[in-house]
Design an enzyme around this catalytic site. Structure first.
Site, PDB file in Angstrom:
ATOM      1  N   GLU A 127       0.984  -1.124  -0.143  1.00 44.78           N
ATOM      2  CA  GLU A 127      -0.030   0.047   0.165  1.00 44.78           C
ATOM      3  C   GLU A 127       0.855   1.677   0.216  1.00 44.78           C
ATOM      4  O   GLU A 127       0.387   2.365   0.693  1.00 44.78           O
ATOM      5  CB  GLU A 127      -1.330  -0.037   1.351  1.00 44.78           C
ATOM      6  CG  GLU A 127      -2.395  -0.932   1.214  1.00 44.78           C
ATOM      7  CD  GLU A 127      -3.049  -0.540   2.440  1.00 44.78           C
ATOM      8  OE1 GLU A 127      -2.237   0.104   3.431  1.00 44.78           O
ATOM      9  OE2 GLU A 127      -3.942  -1.695   2.303  1.00 44.78           O
ATOM     10  N   GLU A 196      -7.097  -7.622  -0.397  1.00 44.12           N
ATOM     11  CA  GLU A 196      -7.237  -7.069   0.827  1.00 44.12           C
ATOM     12  C   GLU A 196      -9.116  -7.365   0.916  1.00 44.12           C
ATOM     13  O   GLU A 196      -9.193  -6.160   0.463  1.00 44.12           O
ATOM     14  CB  GLU A 196      -6.772  -6.641   2.006  1.00 44.12           C
ATOM     15  CG  GLU A 196      -5.418  -7.053   1.747  1.00 44.12           C
ATOM     16  CD  GLU A 196      -4.923  -5.736   2.753  1.00 44.12           C
ATOM     17  OE1 GLU A 196      -5.728  -5.465   3.620  1.00 44.12           O
ATOM     18  OE2 GLU A 196      -3.570  -5.670   3.333  1.00 44.12           O
TER      19      GLU A 196
END
Ligand code: GAL
Length: 774
Positions: A127, A196
């Site tokens: 991320e 995710e």
């Protein structure tokens, strides 16, 4: 627990298991590696392989994951010249070293798919796109370097970078979040992948219990595949427990249950696990059409869209209703369908509805905790105790190092312990202005907990609320004496920060200034102690001397006058492990804050006195419709954030087991109890036309508590008959079918459960699970 968890994941319809690799766990000291026991990454990967599943290896090595310091080792922070996650030679060199080490280990075992193994994807960074901006141009160079470095390791399967729009080639970008259906990779040749899908949320001290409904989670998955998704991973499918000091921060709880399909203890979280299993079965059945078919979409009504995947010989369809309140009856291809609000129906042959995300046929399991039934185990545990020896720090001011400034806890303690003593003294002449006056000791603190002592006398404690505004001021009135006044401050951290740009630099422990403030009339005199000589002592005496280790038989424990509500106290007891194989927890209600160990194994930090903020739970019933967020569907406000602590059965020994507690705040151990976690009752609440199963999982169904076919009301635990009701005795039909058996399965139909004259019919059942009685 690995084989059992992985088997349950496979049974739940998963094809692959995704895992992070935590750098600080595997390289706790620079160039000293640990892959032993539960850190045996290769054994974990091979267990996945043995079960016939694929693996996705997220090396990172930055992870986040509510894990201490996001997975970075503290020694890295303490290397001269280092700057994390940016163009910096020291950092990049270490990151490359660890990443190559993992890749080499995996390659040596031939585990990448390119070598005939089962690892189909690997991840570098995590991320970074979300936080890249503040790193400026150096951030861009860094992410390009990550790509080149990863690529140079030549693993033969693709590397991914999550939340990295336009990831440098050949890295593939992926999406994270509660929904990724609208996500489009920048490069049209990159498959749409979701690393995710948050199945719930994590919990912090002071926070409430999260719940993401099975209906909404299934909706997000079905919508992703309806809209061209190719790979979807649950985060977490099983979150488990953050034992030891592994939970991140600040303030992540020890439990990392996450409301995931497999709960903290490895039980099926029903109906979530089962509802997803049904979805996976249907998606698998149309895999070929989804991956080879032409796609057409058609708007059927204001809120319903049909998506058709068509190959030469088969078509499969999705009907989605994204309206958050309106259920819709819609005609598609000449057939009428009922599509509830915020739901998706899947028609594998574009005619028959095989699945709808809002119609749950999986059973709900209500888990209960039962007290320890080990033979000869008394009702309450017998305790012994010892004080934590704080005097050398609080009375004598003795430590390991002295410097003339206040040092951040990360820099001083190198993450060796949660605890760090900061000590200094103030010499006062007989005529000092501050004598005979009330002076305020004012300490600026960045977290997370602070206890103050003046010359051995405890003056009070303070901690950051909810771990958010971690900078707070500790202020206490004190009286000073002529001569030497020793100020000892014990700082405790509760997990180092794991997220945000430059999170690694966020302060921990005491920061400047530390002041003595004297107010005299209008005048305020401030004495800044920040550049005094400060002496530091890392850790606690009891932890350094392993009070938690039962093999240390020379330690004297006191067996009378067990102190209650006394801070810095060690407690010890012995107990027999609960019989059977059900998961075990220890109920720590009555205790304040501290750490617990069973047979020397750390259960993690405990803090049952931290009550979940009452404001967090809205009274409104939890509605699966509409977008989920971590603020929605919270429960257990006003109760301890975490009262029960998982004790894996592998921690137990035959005969006597030892529980040791270090109580930092003061508490009462007399309520502590070992308990097993098991299914108490099970429910079905499903529409007519489907086959359903009731199962107590290796225990018998002992009673049908409630059953109704027609239009029953309520939820599991509080069902009631509705106005429309079948004309036969549904309870006795189910008693014959199910009682005494471990599971029973039947079709919900009027043939079986009688005539009920309502438009839509449902069956609701609540049954009780009991142990076999010999
Ligand atoms: C993501 C992160 C995960 C985890 C998750 C929240 O941003 O990649 O590691 O922290 O958030 O549970």
């Amino acid at each position: 627990m690995w084989p059992d968890l992985i088997r349950k994941a496979k049974e739940g319809g998963l094809d692959a298991v995704e895992t992070y690799v935590f750098w600080n766990a595997h390289e706790p000291v620079r160039r000293q590696y640990d892959f032993s026991g539960n850190l045996d990454l290769i054994r974990f990967l091979k267990t996945i392989q043995d079960e016939g599943l694929y693996a996705i290896l997220r090396i990172g090595p930055y992870a986040c994951a509510e894990w201490n310091y996001g997975g970075f080792p503290m020694w890295l922070h303490n290397m001269p010249g280092v700057a994390f996650r940016t163009k910096n030679d020291v950092f990049m060199n270490e990151m490359k070293n660890f990443t190559s080490l993992i890749v080499d280990m995996v390659k040596a075992e031939k585990l990448f798919a390119s070598q005939g193994g089962h690892i189909i994807l690997a991840q570098i960074e995590n991320e970074y796109g979300n936080v890249m901006k503040p790193y400026g141009e150096d951030g861009k160079s860094y992410i390009n370097w990550c790509a080149q470095m990863a690529d140079s390791l030549d693993i033969g399967v693709p590397w991914i970078m999550c939340q990295q729009a336009g990831a440098p080639k050949p890295m593939l970008e992926t999406c994270n979040g509660w929904y990724c259906d609208q996500y489009k990779p920048k490069d049209p040749d990159t498959p749409k992948m979701w690393t995710e899908n948050w199945t719930g949320w994590f919990k912090s001290w002071g926070g409430a219990d999260p719940l993401r409904t099975a209906e909404d989670l299934a909706f997000s998955v079905a919508r992703f595949f309806q809209k061209g998704g190719t790979l979807q991973n649950y985060y977490m499918y099983h979150g488990g427990t953050n034992f030891g000091r592994t939970s991140g921060g600040p303030y992540m709880t020890t439990s990392y249950d996450y409301n995931a399909p497999l709960d903290e203890y490895g039980n099926l979280n029903q109906p979530k696990w089962g509802h997803l299993k049904h979805l996976h079965d249907v998606l698998h059945s149309i895999e070929y059409t989804l991956t080879h078919g032409d796609v057409h979409t058609q708007k059927l009504d204001n809120s319903v869209t049909a998506t058709v995947y068509q190959t030469n010989d088969k078509s499969s369809c999705f009907l989605s209703n994204s309206n958050t309140t309106t259920d819709v009856n819609v005609n598609f291809g000449g057939i009428d369908y009922f599509v509830p609000a915020w739901s998706i129906s899947i028609l594998p042959d574009c005619r028959e509805e095989a699945y709808n995300t809002a119609k749950v046929y999986a059973q709900t399991s209500m888990m209960i905790k039962k007290s320890n039934k080990a033979e000869d185990e008394p009702d309450s545990l017998k305790w012994t105790w010892r004080p934590e020896l704080i005097e050398s720090a609080s009375v004598q001011g003795k430590g390991d190092v002295s410097v003339n400034r206040i040092v951040d806890q990360k820099d001083m303690a190198n993450d060796a312990s949660d605890y760090l003593w900061y000590m200094t003294s103030v010499e006062l002449a007989r005529d000092d202005l501050t004598l005979n006056e009330t002076v305020t000791l004012r300490v600026t603190d960045t977290g997370h907990v602070l206890h103050g002592f003046i010359h051995g006398k405890y003056i009070g404690s303070r901690w950051a609320k909810y771990g958010n505004n971690v900078t707070y001021v500790f202020e206490k009135n004190i009286n000073l004496s002529p001569g030497r006044n020793l100020i000892s401050l014990l700082s405790a951290t509760v997990g180092f920060k794991n997220y945000e740009a430059k999170f690694d630099l966020v302060g921990a422990g005491i920061t400047s200034p530390v002041e003595l403030v004297l107010k005299k009339g209008d005048e305020t005199i401030i004495k800044d102690l920040s550049s005094n000589k400060w002496t530091y002592k890392i850790g606690l005496d009891g932890i350094s001397n392993k009070f938690f280790d039962p093999s240390k038989s020379s330690l004297k424990w006191i067996s009378d006058q067990i102190p209650i509500n006394k801070n810095f106290t060690w407690y010890k007891t012995t107990f027999k492990a609960p019989l059977g194989n059900k998961p075990v927890v220890v109920d720590l209600l009555g205790l304040g804050k501290g750490m617990a160990w069973v047979n020397g194994h750390s259960l993690g930090r405990y803090w049952p006195s931290y009550i979940a903020n009452k404001q967090l739970c809205k009274t409104k019933a939890c509605d699966y419709r509409g977008r989920y967020s971590d603020k929605k569907c919270l429960s257990k406000c006003g109760e301890p954030t975490q009262r029960w602590y998982h004790v894996p059965r592998s921690f137990f020994e035959d005969g006597d087991n030892t529980l040791v507690l270090f109580e930092e705040f003061g508490g009462n151990p007399s309520y502590v109890q070992f308990q097993t976690v098991e299914i108490g009752s099970i429910c079905i609440n499903a529409y007519e036309g489907k086959r359903v199963e009731l199962s107590c999982h290796n225990r018998p169904i002992s009673k049908i508590e409630f059953a109704s076919f027609g239009h029953p009301q309520g939820v599991c635990g509080s069902f009631e008959k509705g106005e429309c009701e079948s004309d036969v005795d549904v309870v006795s039909i189910l008693e014959k079918e199910c009682v005494g058996k471990e599971s029973c399965s039947f079709e919900i139909s009027q043939d079986k459960f009688g005539k009920a004259y309502c438009e839509v019919r449902r069956l609701t059942v609540e049954a009780v699970c009991e142990d076999f009685i010999f």
